[in-house]
Design a protein around this motif. Structure first.
Motif, PDB file in Angstrom:
ATOM      1  N   THR A 140       0.817  -1.220   0.000  1.00  0.00           N
ATOM      2  CA  THR A 140       0.000   0.000   0.000  1.00  0.00           C
ATOM      3  C   THR A 140       0.849   1.268   0.000  1.00  0.00           C
ATOM      4  OG1 THR A 140      -0.106   0.055   2.416  1.00  0.00           O
ATOM      5  CG2 THR A 140      -1.832  -1.164   1.260  1.00  0.00           C
ATOM      6  N   ALA A 145       1.730   1.538  -5.857  1.00  0.00           N
ATOM      7  CA  ALA A 145       0.474   1.421  -5.117  1.00  0.00           C
ATOM      8  C   ALA A 145      -0.624   2.320  -5.680  1.00  0.00           C
ATOM      9  CB  ALA A 145       0.701   1.734  -3.640  1.00  0.00           C
ATOM     10  N   GLU A 149      -3.518  -0.164  -5.868  1.00  0.00           N
ATOM     11  CA  GLU A 149      -4.557   0.071  -4.868  1.00  0.00           C
ATOM     12  C   GLU A 149      -5.736   0.851  -5.449  1.00  0.00           C
ATOM     13  OE1 GLU A 149      -4.579  -0.992  -1.254  1.00  0.00           O
ATOM     14  OE2 GLU A 149      -3.534  -2.351  -2.610  1.00  0.00           O
TER      15      GLU A 149
END
Length: 327
Positions: A140, A145, A149
């Motif tokens: 994360t 990311a 994410e």
């Protein structure tokens, strides 16, 4: 006979989106192509502009869009590390706010919406090959990311809108895809190797090149997207779309050198942070639910892609004004 629909393709001027627009037009649909041209290019859809059923709109999906359509293909988001890491905050906004806007549009119109998700949601996988049931191993906090994410959150939004508002969703996880109209400077391994080989430069691999990938040709991938959109409302996905034949990066480099007839050598560079060791789809579900599997194998697909780049480079096109990434 196919029922004519008005179809929105976000990221429609990218290398996948532009081909999808053409395929939808060939089926008799009206197509609205939306792109902010950060990585897409007008040149990718130039041949479609005279078609009366095709519209092109410059717009960023992180802002609301007020239109009337029957189906939505959401392909908007830079997909290569060079581009999505250029402005990571905007990358996350595109995935998250863009998804909220497309789902809100689908809710209002009772339209079907397909989200082009990604194999990156699996991160550096601990299961191989990766089935849809695998939840992934994603950082994360790393430099990738923003994309990984962002796409994971977009999937969450799809299923929450489906459960809470009955939005008709389709989620497809796209694995490495290549083909004509790739951006020559997008930093992806296939385009990198081909451009380097055609220019007589050394091919640069990360680490020893033993990390593996699977490579799906553009035409196969788009056929999978359309097959998913055509499924009934009872099947939401997610479903993997990719070629399950696995190659090491070094094998890919050697094949590109062979097919281009280049005298290039292979040199090693340090591996980027969070670079996956293995990436290969389990496409059992796609075979069962979509009747889909890839038909174009790597050697054949590379030959077509090399021919595209040979033509592109012969015109003097460079990474700033040619091709398109889109997705």
């Amino acid at each position: 006979m196919v029922q004519t629909k008005r179809v929105l393709v976000t990221g429609g001027a990218g290398f996948l989106g532009s081909y999808l627009c053409g395929q939808l037009l060939d089926q008799g649909h009206d197509v609205l192509c939306v792109d902010n041209f950060f990585t897409g290019s007008r040149s990718n859809v130039f041949h479609l502009l005279d078609n009366k059923r095709f519209e092109l709109l410059r717009h960023d999906v992180s802002n609301p869009l007020y239109i009337e359509v029957d189906e939505i293909y959401n392909l908007a988001c830079p997909a290569s590390p060079i581009h999505y890491q250029f402005d990571p905050v905007q990358t996350t906004k595109t995935s998250v706010m863009g998804m909220i806007n497309m789902l809100g549009l689908a809710k209002r119109l009772k339209a079907k919406v397909l989200q082009a998700s990604t194999s990156e949601i699996y991160g550096d996988p601990e299961i191989h090959p990766q089935p849809e049931s695998y939840r992934g191993a994603v950082s994360t906090t790393g430099p990738r990311a923003c994309y990984d994410e962002g796409k994971r959150c977009a999937e969450t939004l799809c299923f929450d809108y489906h459960r809470q508002h009955k939005v008709r969703i389709k989620v497809v996880r796209i694995f490495n895809t290549y083909g004509p109209r790739m951006h020559p400077g997008d930093g992806r391994v296939v385009s990198n190797f081909i451009v380097q080989a055609l220019k007589g430069k050394d091919l640069t691999i990360h680490g020893s090149g033993e990390q593996s990938r699977s490579f799906c040709y553009r035409d196969d991938l788009v056929r999978g997207l359309m097959a998913m959109m055509a499924t009934g409302d009872d099947f939401t996905g997610p479903v993997n779309i990719g070629n399950p034949n696995e190659f090491t990066i070094r094998q890919l480099a050697n094949l590109v050198i062979e097919l281009t007839g280049s005298s290039s050598k292979i040199i090693e560079q340090p591996r980027p942070v969070d670079d996956p060791t293995q990436r290969c789809p389990d496409i059992t579900l796609a075979r069962q639910k979509l009747g889909w599997e890839p038909t174009v194998q790597l050697r054949e697909g590379l030959q077509s892609t090399i021919a595209y780049f040979e033509d592109l480079l012969s015109t003097g096109a460079d990474s700033n004004n040619a091709g398109g990434v889109g997705r």
